[in-house]
Design a protein around this motif. Structure first.
Motif, short mmCIF file in Angstrom:
data_model
loop_
_atom_site.label_atom_id
_atom_site.label_comp_id
_atom_site.label_asym_id
_atom_site.label_seq_id
_atom_site.Cartn_x
_atom_site.Cartn_y
_atom_site.Cartn_z
N GLY A 1 0.82 -1.21 0.00
CA GLY A 1 0.00 0.00 0.00
C GLY A 1 0.85 1.25 0.00
N SER A 2 2.08 1.14 -0.47
CA SER A 2 3.00 2.28 -0.40
C SER A 2 2.62 3.39 -1.36
CB SER A 2 4.43 1.82 -0.68
OG SER A 2 4.52 1.24 -1.96
N GLU A 3 2.25 3.03 -2.59
CA GLU A 3 1.84 3.99 -3.62
C GLU A 3 2.79 5.19 -3.65
OE1 GLU A 3 -2.45 5.09 -5.32
OE2 GLU A 3 -2.08 5.94 -3.33
N CYS A 4 4.01 4.92 -4.14
CA CYS A 4 5.07 5.92 -4.06
C CYS A 4 5.13 6.87 -5.26
CB CYS A 4 6.42 5.21 -3.90
SG CYS A 4 6.78 4.01 -5.21
N THR B 1 -3.20 8.45 -6.15
CA THR B 1 -3.78 8.30 -4.81
C THR B 1 -4.90 7.26 -4.78
OG1 THR B 1 -5.35 10.12 -5.23
CG2 THR B 1 -3.26 10.69 -4.18
N CYS B 2 -4.99 6.43 -5.83
CA CYS B 2 -6.09 5.45 -5.90
C CYS B 2 -6.00 4.43 -4.77
CB CYS B 2 -6.11 4.76 -7.26
SG CYS B 2 -4.54 4.03 -7.78
N ASP B 3 -4.80 3.97 -4.43
CA ASP B 3 -4.65 3.02 -3.33
C ASP B 3 -4.93 3.68 -1.98
OD1 ASP B 3 -4.02 1.08 -5.14
OD2 ASP B 3 -1.86 1.11 -4.77
N GLU C 1 3.15 3.86 3.09
CA GLU C 1 4.08 4.97 3.28
C GLU C 1 3.56 5.92 4.36
OE1 GLU C 1 5.11 7.00 -0.29
OE2 GLU C 1 6.72 5.59 -0.76
N ASP C 2 4.49 6.51 5.11
CA ASP C 2 4.11 7.33 6.26
C ASP C 2 3.50 8.68 5.89
OD1 ASP C 2 6.36 8.67 5.39
OD2 ASP C 2 7.63 8.03 7.05
N GLU D 1 2.24 -1.76 8.88
CA GLU D 1 3.54 -1.13 9.09
C GLU D 1 3.66 0.14 8.24
OE1 GLU D 1 6.29 -1.72 10.86
OE2 GLU D 1 5.76 -3.62 11.83
N ALA D 2 4.14 1.21 8.86
CA ALA D 2 4.43 2.44 8.13
C ALA D 2 5.87 2.37 7.62
CB ALA D 2 4.25 3.65 9.01
N VAL D 3 6.07 2.71 6.35
CA VAL D 3 7.41 2.70 5.76
C VAL D 3 7.76 4.11 5.30
CG1 VAL D 3 7.25 0.29 5.05
CG2 VAL D 3 6.50 2.08 3.47
N PRO D 4 9.05 4.44 5.15
CA PRO D 4 9.43 5.79 4.74
C PRO D 4 8.89 6.16 3.36
CG PRO D 4 11.32 4.58 5.60
CD PRO D 4 10.21 3.59 5.44
N SER D 5 8.57 7.43 3.20
CA SER D 5 8.07 7.92 1.91
C SER D 5 9.25 8.20 0.99
CB SER D 5 7.26 9.21 2.10
OG SER D 5 6.18 8.99 2.97
#
Length: 505
Positions: free
Chosen positions: A169-172, A177-179, A211-212, A234-238
């Motif tokens: 679900g990071s959608e980087c 912004t669909c996810d 992503e955070d 889990e939040a991961v870095p953007s």
């Protein structure tokens, strides 16, 4: 424990492009009116084209299968709404080449009537292989853009020990912004989909990585996952490309997928949140993949937002639903700005892997004129795979594909980070796309040649066998004709013959 306290990033390289996400992420998903016609390409997935099972004039219902998958590495196509098949013809494909693609064209009847899905019972009571086959029949592919048939990955549980289901679900990518909106509005369904995938793969746990820079989505997903101990958020870095499977696995588990290997080699399987939601819909309600959330954004769009688009809807229909254009866009893209493909027309249809439709204004498109390399090594620092992009590009430019492979072309994920940071604006990723395409074409030609030789040898063996059989049959008949006849011994009598009579006999 150290990573949990300090939140140290585990992946190398990467870039931090401007997000441009606020406007579309702020609004709820819009349900689109039915288009007059739907254009369903027979190839919306990795693998072989689907084969039509309807003909012109047939009436179809929403969710009805209109094209079947010819092999496991393929996916069927379903009618996105009820109506009538008016043509099966060549249309412009959503591809930068502008080439034609065969599609089933449906004229909608306005009723949007579903087929009878006939789903009953608890999916957790069914065997994993049965559930995986249902996902295959639903035509579900990777919704993050990879478009690989989801059922093939689900069946990996029978071949490998999968310890972790990783929901991406990071959608980087910028603008998309669909996810994010899907996680905010359908959190319970996504968590349930993750639990179903965990059941199919017999995995130990499921981890949803976000992503955070998406606090609302993180909060919604954590609330939905709270009752289930085996589902974590889990939040991961953007950063970009955190959405790449290998980078996300390394960030979450600390394990690096070896070069040339797949994620299953480290006991992890990755699915995009959109794919997980589609799997939930298929296994719980029997609904095949006939629609998806698409981000319509960019400076040339009047009202950027996310829409629930039926597969096969013309891109122009999506743009009109978002207020149309406020001027001529400098660039049209299907997907994200980093890995999406340029669009030559707004009349092409949306497909299963279409994450976004971007109409970028002039100020949003970087300068594209390339100048000589200044040997700054920015591309090396940005590469998340630890490769040497300039060396690969130099060899790709010279059609030295084996040399490019020696520098790791096979491990390149085509994220475009190198091209993004290049101060000389060298289109590095385009060279890699070209080289990979040429290699794929070469491998396909080699396989075709090998298959042709195999068929030729098989034909010759069959001819030789037939000749040998005929020769054996002919020899057998000839031998039967030459077989000697046994003489009959005269009957003995008591008559005594004269010497002259004995001599004459």
């Amino acid at each position: 424990m150290l990573r949990g306290l300090l939140k140290l990033p585990q992946v190398r390289g990467g870039v931090h492009p401007v997000g441009h996400k606020d406007r579309s992420a702020a609004l709820h998903i819009l349900e689109l009116p039915l288009p007059e016609r739907l254009y369903l390409p027979l190839r919306q997935h990795a693998g072989a084209d689907a084969i039509p099972v309807v003909k012109v004039g047939d009436k179809v219902l929403k969710g009805q299968m209109v094209a079947v998958a010819p092999s496991e590495i393929s996916a069927p196509v379903h009618a996105s709404s009820s109506g009538r098949v008016v043509d099966i013809a060549e249309i412009m494909a959503p591809h930068p080449s502008g080439l034609k693609s065969t599609a089933i064209i449906i004229e909608t009847d306005g009723e949007d009537r579903w087929i009878d899905t006939g789903v009953s019972g608890d999916p957790y009571d069914e065997e994993p292989l049965t559930l995986a086959n249902r996902v295959a029949n639903a035509g579900i592919v990777g919704m993050g853009g990879a478009i690989f048939p989801a059922a093939v990955k689900l069946k990996q549980g029978t071949r490998h020990e999968i310890k972790t289901v990783l929901v991406n679900g990071s959608e980087c990518e910028p603008f998309l912004t669909c996810d994010d909106r899907l996680m905010r509005e359908k959190a319970e369904e996504i968590v349930e989909g993750a639990r179903l995938i965990r059941h199919i793969l017999r995995a130990y746990k499921a981890v949803i990585a976000i992503e955070d820079n998406k606090p609302e989505a993180i909060a919604a997903m954590r609330a939905a996952a709270e009752p289930y101990g085996m589902v974590e958020v889990e939040a991961v870095p953007s950063m970009y490309p955190m959405g790449s499977a290998k980078q996300l696995i390394q960030e979450i588990t600390g394990r690096e997928v070896p070069a040339g290997a797949r994620s299953t080699s480290v006991g992890v399987l990755v699915h995009n949140v959109g794919t997980v939601y589609a799997i939930h819909q298929a296994l719980t309600y029997g609904r095949p993949l006939v629609s998806r959330i698409v981000t319509v954004a960019g400076g040339a769009i009047n009202r950027p937002r996310n829409v629930n688009a039926l597969v096969g809807t013309p891109v122009q229909h999506l743009i009109d639903a978002c207020g149309g254009l406020n001027g001529d866009p400098a660039k049209l893209i299907l997907g994200g700005p980093m890995m999406g493909v340029p669009l030559l027309s707004t009349q092409v249809p949306t497909i299963k892997g279409a994450t976004g439709v971007l109409a970028l204004a002039k100020h949003e498109v970087p300068r594209s004129e390339a100048s000589p390399c200044i040997r700054c090594a920015s591309c090396v620092e940005a590469c998340p795979m630890g490769l040497l992009p300039l060396e690969m590009a130099a060899r790709s430019r010279a059609d030295d594909f084996e040399g490019a492979d020696d520098y790791g072309l096979r491990d390149c994920i085509l994220c475009g980070s190198c091209a993004y940071v290049c101060p000389s604006h060298i289109p590095l990723v385009q060279y890699f796309q070209y080289a990979k395409g040429e290699q794929d074409a070469k491998r396909t030609a080699t396989k075709k040649m090998d298959y042709t030789v195999e068929l030729s040898l098989a034909k010759q063996a069959r001819i030789d066998a037939e000749k040998a059989a005929k020769a054996a049959e002919k020899a057998a008949k000839k031998a039967a004709k030459k077989k000697p006849v046994t003489a009959t011994k005269p009957a003995e009598t008591d008559e005594i013959k004269s010497p002259s009579e004995e001599e004459s006999v």
